[in-house]
Design a protein around this motif. Structure first.
Motif, short mmCIF file in Angstrom:
data_model
loop_
_atom_site.label_atom_id
_atom_site.label_comp_id
_atom_site.label_asym_id
_atom_site.label_seq_id
_atom_site.Cartn_x
_atom_site.Cartn_y
_atom_site.Cartn_z
N THR A 87 0.83 -1.20 0.00
CA THR A 87 0.00 0.00 0.00
C THR A 87 0.87 1.25 0.00
N ASP A 88 0.21 2.40 -0.20
CA ASP A 88 0.95 3.65 -0.36
C ASP A 88 0.54 4.72 0.65
N ASN A 89 -0.09 4.31 1.77
CA ASN A 89 -0.48 5.32 2.76
C ASN A 89 -0.36 4.75 4.17
N PHE A 90 -0.04 5.65 5.10
CA PHE A 90 0.23 5.24 6.47
C PHE A 90 -0.97 4.61 7.18
N PRO A 91 -2.18 5.16 7.07
CA PRO A 91 -3.30 4.55 7.80
C PRO A 91 -3.49 3.07 7.50
N VAL A 92 -3.39 2.67 6.23
CA VAL A 92 -3.59 1.26 5.90
C VAL A 92 -2.40 0.43 6.32
N LYS A 93 -1.20 1.00 6.28
CA LYS A 93 -0.03 0.25 6.74
C LYS A 93 -0.16 -0.11 8.22
N PHE A 94 -0.63 0.84 9.03
CA PHE A 94 -0.83 0.54 10.45
C PHE A 94 -1.96 -0.45 10.64
N LEU A 95 -3.00 -0.35 9.81
CA LEU A 95 -4.10 -1.31 9.88
C LEU A 95 -3.61 -2.72 9.57
N ILE A 96 -2.80 -2.86 8.51
CA ILE A 96 -2.26 -4.17 8.14
C ILE A 96 -1.40 -4.72 9.27
N ASN A 97 -0.53 -3.88 9.80
CA ASN A 97 0.33 -4.31 10.91
C ASN A 97 -0.51 -4.83 12.08
N ASP A 98 -1.49 -4.04 12.49
CA ASP A 98 -2.28 -4.41 13.66
C ASP A 98 -3.09 -5.68 13.41
N ALA A 99 -3.67 -5.80 12.22
CA ALA A 99 -4.45 -7.00 11.90
C ALA A 99 -3.57 -8.24 11.89
N CYS A 100 -2.38 -8.12 11.32
CA CYS A 100 -1.48 -9.28 11.26
C CYS A 100 -0.98 -9.66 12.64
N VAL A 101 -0.66 -8.68 13.47
CA VAL A 101 -0.22 -8.98 14.83
C VAL A 101 -1.34 -9.66 15.60
N MET A 102 -2.56 -9.13 15.50
CA MET A 102 -3.69 -9.72 16.20
C MET A 102 -3.97 -11.16 15.75
N ALA A 103 -3.80 -11.39 14.45
CA ALA A 103 -4.11 -12.71 13.89
C ALA A 103 -2.91 -13.65 13.89
N GLY A 104 -1.75 -13.16 14.32
CA GLY A 104 -0.56 -14.00 14.33
C GLY A 104 -0.05 -14.32 12.93
N LYS A 105 -0.22 -13.38 12.01
CA LYS A 105 0.18 -13.61 10.61
C LYS A 105 1.51 -12.92 10.30
N PRO A 106 2.42 -13.61 9.61
CA PRO A 106 3.65 -12.97 9.16
C PRO A 106 3.35 -12.05 7.98
N PHE A 107 4.12 -10.96 7.87
CA PHE A 107 3.91 -10.07 6.74
C PHE A 107 5.18 -9.34 6.36
N SER A 108 5.19 -8.82 5.13
CA SER A 108 6.29 -8.00 4.63
C SER A 108 5.78 -6.58 4.46
N HIS A 109 6.46 -5.64 5.10
CA HIS A 109 6.15 -4.22 4.94
C HIS A 109 7.01 -3.64 3.82
N GLY A 110 6.43 -2.75 3.03
CA GLY A 110 7.21 -2.06 2.02
C GLY A 110 6.71 -0.64 1.85
N GLY A 111 7.64 0.28 1.62
CA GLY A 111 7.26 1.67 1.38
C GLY A 111 8.26 2.32 0.44
#
Length: 268
Positions: free
Chosen positions: A129-153
């Motif tokens: 994604t290209d905006n901070f609000p969704v990046k934080f949303l993705i982070n929080d959802a993945c942490v809550m769900a125990g999902k691994p993820f790759s961040h990129g900006g």
């Protein structure tokens, strides 16, 4: 045991020849499920490489349609796709590269109402994604769900990425909350060199494949940054912090947050 056809053995032969992959590794790839959030500059190379690699199920989330200004960097979309939903355009190219894969499309905005449901069916999540609000949303959802993820900006000539696994540093360990709307320009406001998206997106795709295969060292507890003008790469060591509001010892965030988004229109 996966029953490879002769055509599949030929298609994936360069993977199968690798000592760290082989037939068993390619079988892991074919059975994997990866979700790509964003079908733009980062999501384009990520999706193409994951499809080419044979990732069995690839989900792609994006609510936008293809715009002419996207084509300078979003290489999965072509000129005749202008006006078409990005997820539809992306799916067509992914299946054209590799009809083995299954592509699930989500022509919607990711928000607090659907994020957990969408990510629940996938093994690894890629933030394109290209905006901070969704990046934080993705982070929080993945942490809550125990999902691994790759961040990129990406922005202008620079890029940054890290990989999160449960128990390692998350986005909020490094950046506590989004900057105020308008404090940091978006790509549509400040510009971005098109090739930067390809550089970073391919790194994210490699991280996903390494995770699936269980090989190498992932970018966990490390923030990788680069400046294409000088072609210098830097690795910043990070760590999970007990005071993190989402993954710390006493988390204060217990629900997903839809932060206000900055306007992204290019001023003419």
């Amino acid at each position: 045991m996966y029953d490879f056809s002769e055509q599949q053995i030929e298609r994936y032969s360069r993977h199968i020849l690798l000592q760290d992959v082989g037939v068993e590794g390619q079988e892991k790839i074919l059975n994997a499920k990866v979700l790509v959030i964003g079908a733009g500059g980062l999501g384009a190379p990520v999706s193409l490489y994951l499809a080419a690699a044979g990732v069995g199920t690839i989900g792609i989330v994006d609510a936008d349609v293809v715009d002419l200004s996207n084509l300078q960097r979003q290489v999965i979309h072509f000129t005749n796709d202008v006006g078409k939903a990005k997820v539809k355009s992306a799916k067509e190219k992914m299946l054209a590269i590799n009809p083995d894969v299954k592509v699930n499309t989500y022509h919607t905005f990711l928000d607090s109402s659907n994020a957990l449901d969408i990510i629940s069916n996938y093994d690894f999540i890629i933030d394109g994604t290209d905006n901070f609000p969704v990046k934080f949303l993705i982070n929080d959802a993945c942490v809550m769900a125990g999902k691994p993820f790759s961040h990129g900006g990406i922005l202008r000539f620079t890029g940054q990425t890290f990989t999160h696994l449960p128990g390692t540093a998350c986005y909020r360990c490094m950046f506590k909350e989004p900057p105020p709307p308008g404090a940091v320009p978006t790509c549509s406001q400040a510009g971005v060199l098109g090739a930067i998206a390809g550089m970073l997106g391919t790194i994210q795709a490699a991280e996903a494949l390494k995770y699936i295969l269980g090989i190498g060292e992932l970018l966990t507890n490390r923030l990788l940054t680069f400046d294409a003008k000088t072609m210098k790469f830097h690795t910043i060591n990070t760590r999970k912090t007990d005071r993190c509001p989402i993954c710390g010892t006493h988390p204060t965030i217990n629900h997903l947050i839809d932060y206000e988004q900055a306007a992204c229109e290019l001023k003419k």
